[in-house]
Design an enzyme around this catalytic site. Structure first.
Site, PDB file in Angstrom:
ATOM      1  N   ASP A 110       0.848  -1.197   0.000  1.00 44.94           N
ATOM      2  CA  ASP A 110       0.000   0.000   0.000  1.00 44.94           C
ATOM      3  C   ASP A 110       0.886   1.249   0.000  1.00 44.94           C
ATOM      4  O   ASP A 110       1.700   1.430   0.917  1.00 44.94           O
ATOM      5  CB  ASP A 110      -0.897  -0.024   1.242  1.00 44.94           C
ATOM      6  CG  ASP A 110      -1.945   1.074   1.237  1.00 44.94           C
ATOM      7  OD1 ASP A 110      -1.879   1.971   0.374  1.00 44.94           O
ATOM      8  OD2 ASP A 110      -2.841   1.026   2.102  1.00 44.94           O
ATOM      9  N   LYS A 174      -3.409  11.284 -12.220  1.00 47.07           N
ATOM     10  CA  LYS A 174      -4.810  11.261 -12.626  1.00 47.07           C
ATOM     11  C   LYS A 174      -5.653  11.947 -11.566  1.00 47.07           C
ATOM     12  O   LYS A 174      -5.530  11.672 -10.374  1.00 47.07           O
ATOM     13  CB  LYS A 174      -5.275   9.814 -12.814  1.00 47.07           C
ATOM     14  CG  LYS A 174      -6.757   9.680 -13.147  1.00 47.07           C
ATOM     15  CD  LYS A 174      -7.097   8.308 -13.680  1.00 47.07           C
ATOM     16  CE  LYS A 174      -6.846   7.213 -12.673  1.00 47.07           C
ATOM     17  NZ  LYS A 174      -7.127   5.876 -13.240  1.00 47.07           N
TER      18      LYS A 174
END
Length: 223
Positions: A110, A174
């Protein structure tokens, strides 16, 4: 029928147990020229062409030596980096498993884990010239919540870029409809000489995604 003998607008029959949304997704995939082109060109996803088009416009990969790919799965962006900058060191990170890519170090963990930034830096062996982020949070179906969750990832990526980039480097991420949040935009403008938004042609027309492109990292001595 087209001259190739194939239906130009292929339809998928709704199978028993398949949701209408899944059928629509399958139809979109079958009729998407970027999906077909990705298969022909050996890229793992149509997203590869988003980076190719961004690079065509902003020359992101010219002369890069070290690249970090945040949210690397399934690996299309890393494939583009390897093709356009074959001598560059590339390190990617994702929660999802990713098949090996020659010349790319992949960390399955993560990015929001406290130990992840240091692990990326150590694997790269020096400050990156380019930090790419195609990360997006898993959606929960609530538009505002999904936006906030994804923008939290973008902000974490931006802070990582500001703490690790080589002077003159770039950050690409993004973002969702509405562009970059005001606080994040202010952060990027403080640390980079130019900050622009772009929607590459490979982004689907109905998609809410955009990309923020921050170039010319000023360096930590100019903050």
């Amino acid at each position: 029928m087209s001259r190739s003998g194939r239906d130009p607008d292929r339809r998928v029959k709704t199978a028993r147990g398949r949701k209408p949304s899944s059928t629509r997704w399958l139809e979109r995939q079958l009729n998407d020229p970027y999906v077909q082109k990705a298969k022909a060109d050996g890229y793992r996803s149509r997203a590869a062409y988003k980076l190719i088009e961004l690079d065509d416009r902003f020359s992101l990969l010219n002369g890069v030596k070290r690249v970090v790919d945040l949210g690397i799965a399934p690996g299309g962006w890393a494939q583009v980096v390897r093709k356009k900058a074959p001598r560059a060191e590339v390190v990617g990170i994702d929660l999802l498993p990713v098949e090996e890519i020659e010349g790319v170090t992949i960390l399955q963990t993560d990015f929001m884990d406290d130990a992840a930034p240091k692990a990326l830096e150590e694997a790269l062996g020096g400050p990156p010239d380019l930090v790419l982020s195609d990360m997006a949070a898993n959606t929960v179906g609530h538009k505002q919540t999904d936006h906030l969750r994804t923008m939290a990832l973008v902000e974490a990526g931006a802070w990582f870029a500001c703490q690790t980039l080589e002077k003159g480097g770039a950050f690409v991420a993004k973002v969702l409809a509405g562009g970059t949040d005001a606080d994040l935009l202010a952060l990027l403008k403080q640390h980079f000489r130019t900050v622009k938004h772009a929607k590459p042609p490979a982004s689907r027309k109905g998609s809410s995604e955009w990309y923020v492109v921050a170039q010319g990292f000023k360096g930590r001595d100019e903050d």
